[in-house]
Design a protein around this motif. Structure first.
Motif, PDB file in Angstrom:
ATOM      1  N   CYS A  11       0.813  -1.221   0.000  1.00  0.00           N
ATOM      2  CA  CYS A  11       0.000   0.000   0.000  1.00  0.00           C
ATOM      3  C   CYS A  11       0.845   1.270   0.000  1.00  0.00           C
ATOM      4  N   GLY A  12       2.146   1.126   0.281  1.00  0.00           N
ATOM      5  CA  GLY A  12       3.019   2.294   0.235  1.00  0.00           C
ATOM      6  C   GLY A  12       3.015   3.139   1.496  1.00  0.00           C
ATOM      7  N   LYS A  13       2.284   2.668   2.521  1.00  0.00           N
ATOM      8  CA  LYS A  13       2.273   3.436   3.762  1.00  0.00           C
ATOM      9  C   LYS A  13       3.482   3.080   4.623  1.00  0.00           C
ATOM     10  N   SER A  14       3.851   4.010   5.490  1.00  0.00           N
ATOM     11  CA  SER A  14       4.942   3.743   6.414  1.00  0.00           C
ATOM     12  C   SER A  14       4.407   2.921   7.573  1.00  0.00           C
ATOM     13  N   ALA A  15       5.025   1.785   7.820  1.00  0.00           N
ATOM     14  CA  ALA A  15       4.514   0.891   8.861  1.00  0.00           C
ATOM     15  C   ALA A  15       5.611  -0.051   9.312  1.00  0.00           C
ATOM     16  N   LEU A  16       5.307  -0.782  10.383  1.00  0.00           N
ATOM     17  CA  LEU A  16       6.194  -1.858  10.804  1.00  0.00           C
ATOM     18  C   LEU A  16       6.004  -2.988   9.803  1.00  0.00           C
TER      19      LEU A  16
END
Ligand SMILES: [Zn+2]
Length: 193
Positions: free
Chosen positions: A12-17
């Motif tokens: 999804c391109g989100k910043s996450a762990l």
């Protein structure tokens, strides 16, 4: 072999762990989704039918995910470590992870990790080995290559601001779907290539 840092999800391109999965790094929801696509295609098809959504946006009947398109990278790999020397007689250790006799990842390290003069050389070698590993996983495991993955590996190879991989990250990020924040640091004059 398992990386667990906050970074950009390949899905999804989100910043996450992130969790690693077949060479991709996914956030929690994308990895759950990927697991269902992989292990329970019938369930996925049923949910698509129930919610009147077509995963292809085209005529049905096709498989959602081409089964067995790629091999999974196991948690434990055999690795062979080679000791080698560069032209200035610095000693390097090159490790090659093997899967069924094929090289699927390559790493390099030196005993002189803290040597200030070697920092730029280490980051350049890290760049090479990270990109070569990406290519090897593509060749032998069928991992899909993307610009975002290429940039992510460049970005992680950087050890100091404005070293060569950092410089390439900033330039290439301008073409990415999810630009790394470093792209903002590029000065106006640097835009014209
Ligand atoms: Zn995601």
């Amino acid at each position: 072999m398992h990386s667990e840092d906050n970074d950009i999800c390949d899905g999804c391109g989100k910043s996450a762990l992130l969790q690693e999965m077949q060479g991709n790094e996914f956030c929690d929801s994308c990895s759950q989704l990927a697991r269902i696509i992989k292990t329970e295609p019938q369930l996925l098809r049923k949910i698509c039918t129930l919610t009147h959504s077509d995963p292809h946006g085209s005529a049905g009947g096709e498989q959602v995910c081409p089964a067995g398109a790629s091999l999974e990278l196991p948690d434990v790999l055999d690795a062979v470590r080679y000791r080698t020397r560069d032209r200035e007689l610095n000693t390097w250790y090159v490790s090659v992870s093997e899967l069924r006799g094929n090289p699927v990842e390559i790493f390099a390290s030196t005993a002189f990790d803290r040597d200030h003069h070697l920092q730029s050389r280490i980051s350049n070698l890290t760049t090479i080995t990270r990109l070569v590993s990406l290519v090897l996983r593509h060749v032998f495991l069928g991992e899909v290559l993307t610009l975002e993955k290429t940039i992510k590996q460049l970005h992680r190879s950087s050890r100091q601001k404005n070293d060569l991989p950092d410089m390439l990250t900033r330039v290439l990020s301008r073409y990415a779907r999810h630009p790394e924040k470093e792209a903002d640091d590029l000065e106006e004059g640097e835009q014209v290539l």
